[in-house]
Design an enzyme around this catalytic site. Structure first.
Site, short mmCIF file in Angstrom:
data_model
loop_
_atom_site.label_atom_id
_atom_site.label_comp_id
_atom_site.label_asym_id
_atom_site.label_seq_id
_atom_site.Cartn_x
_atom_site.Cartn_y
_atom_site.Cartn_z
N HIS A 14 3.17 -7.53 1.77
CA HIS A 14 2.45 -8.38 2.72
C HIS A 14 1.39 -9.20 2.00
O HIS A 14 0.99 -8.91 0.88
CB HIS A 14 1.79 -7.53 3.81
N HIS B 114 0.84 -1.20 0.00
CA HIS B 114 0.00 0.00 0.00
C HIS B 114 0.87 1.25 0.00
O HIS B 114 1.95 1.26 0.60
CB HIS B 114 -0.89 0.04 1.24
N GLU C 151 -2.48 -0.42 8.11
CA GLU C 151 -3.47 -1.36 8.62
C GLU C 151 -2.87 -2.24 9.71
O GLU C 151 -1.65 -2.36 9.83
CB GLU C 151 -4.03 -2.23 7.49
N ARG D 53 -1.04 -4.92 -6.34
CA ARG D 53 -0.67 -6.35 -6.37
C ARG D 53 0.63 -6.53 -7.13
O ARG D 53 0.82 -5.95 -8.20
CB ARG D 53 -1.74 -7.18 -7.08
#
Length: 315
Positions: free
Chosen positions: A176, A102, A119, A196
């Site tokens: 991740h 991200h 997150e 991605r």
């Protein structure tokens, strides 16, 4: 003001499953990968499911009651869905999620006109041997780029075995992935931006160039230990949100904060929350996997039962 609950927003995913049926009776058909519990985003808007605001969208009551809902330090005159700081999800991975990364706010604002994403993952349940990917094994940017082209990304990834009760922080730039067989609560910055880099040959779009712009090859994370003997643990302080873990056995009373709202997510057990509304003492049931929002101007409330709660809030 009263504690606000919301209808679940379900999203079918190629890697999703049916694990949420162990906890809920309202699951739609399909491989459900995400349940957005509290969301104020263009890709998902929470609808209130209890009390006098039932049926209203979260953004509606924020615009109507302003700082009384979100707090004096959060509300601005031209409040939009992008200004709500948190997004709370339950994720069920029946298969591996893509390896992804991200961006931070600066990159996301410039390139995507959206927020960046920090997150945190709280492992609720998992199969034996379940793993997550966090960071790399020490490869260089050039080695990683080559692995993306050759389809050998997995060899560059740092894998960690997980167990229920663990908490992980995933910061922008950290490669991740959530492995298969995991049920977790995700507390995140209000964003839906994901790049991605590897998708297990499922044919979905990859975003390797953007990913390479934002990857931090020195990043990593570790499990944050939770002490179940403590009633409250100030467990995670990040730039974008804080997380406290509440172990309620009996009752615990506290008061809302006029500067900000709180979000609670029940990850074990069940109970009730007691509060005073219009001069009357009232109670709302709390079930496992349920989330609820404590408005900034609610006042005193009492958590009652045998349950573990994640409390999420900003600053």
């Amino acid at each position: 003001m009263y504690p606000i609950k919301f209808s679940n927003l379900y999203y079918e995913k190629i890697w999703g499953g049916r694990k949420l049926e162990d906890y809920r009776t309202n699951l739609p058909k399909g491989n459900i990968g995400e349940s957005w519990e509290i969301a104020c985003h263009k890709n998902g808007m929470s609808i209130i499911s209890n009390g006098k605001y039932k049926g209203k969208a979260l953004i509606e009551i924020i615009k109507e009651y302003k700082n009384l809902i979100v707090g004096d330090k959060i509300y601005i005159d031209k409040f939009t869905d992008r200004d709500f700081p948190l997004l709370i999800k339950i994720i069920n991975s029946n298969e591996n999620l893509s390896v992804q990364v991200h961006p931070n706010d600066k990159y996301a604002h410039r390139v995507e006109n959206d927020n960046g994403k920090v997150e945190a993952w709280y492992i609720i349940d998992c199969e034996e041997g379940a793993e997550i990917i966090v960071g790399t094994t020490g490869c260089t940017k050039e080695e990683f780029k080559r692995s993306c082209t050759e389809g050998t990304v997995e060899g560059c990834m740092n894998k960690i075995a997980v167990k229920p009760g663990e908490l992980f922080l995933i910061e922008p730039g950290l490669l991740h992935s959530i492995g298969k067989g995991i049920l977790l609560a995700e507390i995140q910055q209000n964003s839906d931006i994901t790049y991605r880099v590897y998708d297990y040959h499922r044919g979905r779009e990859l975003h390797i160039d953007k990913a390479l712009d934002v990857v931090n090859f020195n990043g990593g994370t570790k499990s944050l230990c939770i002490n179940n003997d403590l009633v409250i643990q100030n467990h995670m302080n990040s730039e974008k949100f804080n997380i406290d873990i509440y172990n309620i056995k009996g009752s615990y009373s506290e008061t809302s904060d006029k500067d900000k709202f709180f979000v609670f997510t029940c990850v074990e057990g069940k109970g009730k929350i007691s509060f005073v509304d219009e001069g009357l003492r009232k109670f709302i049931d709390i079930s496992i996997l349920e989330s609820f929002l404590i408005p900034a101007y609610l006042g005193e409330y009492i958590l009652i039962g045998d349950m573990k709660l994640i409390k999420s809030h900003v600053f």
